[in-house]
Design an enzyme around this catalytic site. Structure first.
Site, PDB file in Angstrom:
ATOM      1  N   MET A 171       0.761  -1.354   0.068  1.00 53.07           N
ATOM      2  CA  MET A 171      -0.037   0.087   0.164  1.00 53.07           C
ATOM      3  C   MET A 171       0.851   1.316  -0.008  1.00 53.07           C
ATOM      4  O   MET A 171       0.482   2.451   0.187  1.00 53.07           O
ATOM      5  CB  MET A 171      -1.025   0.139   1.206  1.00 53.07           C
ATOM      6  CG  MET A 171      -1.758  -1.129   1.284  1.00 53.07           C
ATOM      7  SD  MET A 171      -3.532  -0.957   1.907  1.00 53.07           S
ATOM      8  CE  MET A 171      -2.860  -0.728   3.679  1.00 53.07           C
ATOM      9  N   GLY A 172       2.353   1.080  -0.392  1.00 56.30           N
ATOM     10  CA  GLY A 172       3.003   2.105  -0.483  1.00 56.30           C
ATOM     11  C   GLY A 172       3.493   2.681   0.932  1.00 56.30           C
ATOM     12  O   GLY A 172       3.542   2.044   1.854  1.00 56.30           O
ATOM     13  N   HIS A 199       9.459  -3.233   3.524  1.00 50.37           N
ATOM     14  CA  HIS A 199       9.057  -3.564   2.237  1.00 50.37           C
ATOM     15  C   HIS A 199      10.352  -3.941   1.418  1.00 50.37           C
ATOM     16  O   HIS A 199      10.375  -4.754   0.628  1.00 50.37           O
ATOM     17  CB  HIS A 199       8.514  -2.376   1.638  1.00 50.37           C
ATOM     18  CG  HIS A 199       7.046  -1.911   2.328  1.00 50.37           C
ATOM     19  ND1 HIS A 199       7.151  -0.774   3.002  1.00 50.37           N
ATOM     20  CD2 HIS A 199       5.955  -2.561   2.203  1.00 50.37           C
ATOM     21  CE1 HIS A 199       5.726  -0.560   3.357  1.00 50.37           C
ATOM     22  NE2 HIS A 199       5.221  -1.722   3.118  1.00 50.37           N
ATOM     23  N   GLN A 241      -2.543 -12.448   7.870  1.00 54.45           N
ATOM     24  CA  GLN A 241      -2.746 -12.008   6.566  1.00 54.45           C
ATOM     25  C   GLN A 241      -2.040 -13.032   5.584  1.00 54.45           C
ATOM     26  O   GLN A 241      -2.307 -13.543   4.646  1.00 54.45           O
ATOM     27  CB  GLN A 241      -2.164 -10.745   6.056  1.00 54.45           C
ATOM     28  CG  GLN A 241      -1.763 -10.312   4.826  1.00 54.45           C
ATOM     29  CD  GLN A 241      -1.521  -8.774   4.697  1.00 54.45           C
ATOM     30  OE1 GLN A 241      -2.519  -8.031   4.364  1.00 54.45           O
ATOM     31  NE2 GLN A 241      -0.263  -8.818   4.211  1.00 54.45           N
TER      32      GLN A 241
END
Ligand code: PAF
Length: 283
Positions: free
Chosen positions: A30-31, A37, A155
Site C-alpha cells: 500500500m506504499g 518492504h 494475512q
C-alpha cells in the site's frame, strides 16, 4: 523501472516477460515504503527473474474512513526507493482497475477459518478486503511467486489458504520481520507515534520476547501467560486488543503436542494500532 498505471500496458509487458519463460515475483503493497518492504523486494529478487511491485491503498480493507484517509500516500519517494532497489515494474492500479463496478457490491472473498479471528475480530471486514484485493491483483499480475511479510502473519496464512482453496498456481514466500534497533517491528504506522510513546512502543516486542524460551514448559498455562503479558503491556500504556499463543500452522488453539507455536499481539498506544509476533519452534 517501468511505472505502469494502465492494465492493458501491464499485460503487454507481462506477456513479453512470459515469452522469455521468466519467473515473476510479486510484492503487493500500500506504499509508504520502508526497510521492511525493501527486504521483501530483496527476497523476491533472489527467487525470480522479474520483480513486480504494486502500490494501492485498498479502501475495502479499512473499517474506519479516517484510517483510510490518513494512510500516508508517498508515491514519489516510493518510486525513488523502488528505482534504487532495482525493481523491474511498479503497477499503480486505479480504483477502476480493481473495482470496475465500484466497491459497494463488489465480489468479496471470505475465508471463514482465518478471517474472523484475532485481527479479524478487532477489524471486522478487514481480511475480506485484503483477500478480495489480493485475488484481483493476482489475477492481473499472474505471478509465479508472491512475497508476504511475517509481521502480518494472519494475512500471510489467509493468502496461503486462498491460494490453496482456489487452486491458484502461486508460491508464497514469507519474509522475516525487520525491526528498528530497539526491537519495534517496522510499520508505516510507527511514524504516527509521538516521541515519548515511540520510546514506550518497543516494550511490545520486549514483553512477548521474554516468554519465548520457556513457553514449551507451560502448555497447561497458556491462558495464564496471556493474561500476565496483557497486564504487563497495560502497565506500559498499551490497550491490548489481543495477545494469543497459537499454532503457527493454522492459528488454532495449540494441542499439547503442537511443536510450532506463535505468540501474536495487537495493541494500541497513542491511538496507533501495532501488531507483532514471534514464531517458536519447540522441536
Ligand atoms: O499488507 C499490505 O500492505 C496489504 O494488506 C496488501 C497485502 C497490499 C493488500 O492491500
Amino acid at each position: 523501472m517501468n511505472v505502469i498505471q494502465n492494465n492493458k500496458e501491464l499485460q503487454n509487458l507481462i506477456s513479453s516477460m512470459r515469452k522469455e519463460n521468466a519467473k515473476i515475483a510479486f510484492v503487493p503493497t500500500m506504499g509508504n515504503l520502508h526497510r521492511g518492504h525493501l527486504s521483501l523486494i530483496e527476497l523476491a529478487k533472489k527467487h525470480a527473474n522479474y520483480v513486480i511491485v504494486s502500490i494501492f491503498v485498498n479502501p475495502i480493507q479499512f473499517n474506519d474512513d479516517d484510517d483510510f484517509n490518513n494512510y500516508p500516500r508517498t508515491v514519489e519517494s516510493d518510486i525513488d526507493k523502488l528505482n534504487s532497489a532495482d525493481v523491474d515494474l511498479l503497477f499503480l492500479p486505479s480504483r477502476q482497475d480493481l473495482f470496475p463496478l465500484g466497491t459497494e457490491f463488489a465480489t468479496q472473498i471470505h475465508i471463514p477459518e482465518i478471517s474472523d479471528d484475532l485481527c479479524g475480530r478487532v477489524r471486522p471486514g478487514h481480511f475480506e478486503g485484503v483477500a478480495s484485493v489480493v485475488l484481483r491483483l493476482f489475477n492481473i499480475v499472474k505471478p509465479d511467486i508472491a512475497i508476504f511479510g511475517q509481521k502480518d502473519f494472519q494475512q500471510k496464512l489467509l493468502i496461503e489458504r486462498m491460494i490453496c482453496d482456489l487452486a491458484l498456481n502461486i508460491k508464497v514466500i514469507t519474509a522475516p520481520i525487520i525491526r528498528e534497533a530497539d526491537g519495534l517491528a517496522m510499520s508505516s504506522r510507527n511514524q504516527f507515534l509521538s516521541a515519548s510513546k515511540r520510546h514506550e512502543a518497543c516494550n511490545l516486542y520486549r514483553v512477548i520476547k521474554e516468554v519465548q524460551y520457556d513457553i514449551h514448559k507451560n502448555y497447561d498455562k497458556f491462558s495464564l501467560l496471556e493474561k500476565n503479558l496483557k497486564k504487563e503491556l497495560t502497565k506500559y500504556g498499551f490497550s491490548v486488543d489481543y495477545i494469543a499463543i497459537r499454532s503457527s500452522i493454522n492459528l488454532n488453539l495449540p494441542e499439547k503436542e503442537c511443536k510450532n507455536l506463535i505468540i501474536l499481539v495487537s495493541a494500541i498506544i497513542d491511538n496507533v494500532r501495532l501488531i507483532d509476533n514471534i514464531l517458536i519452534d519447540c522441536n
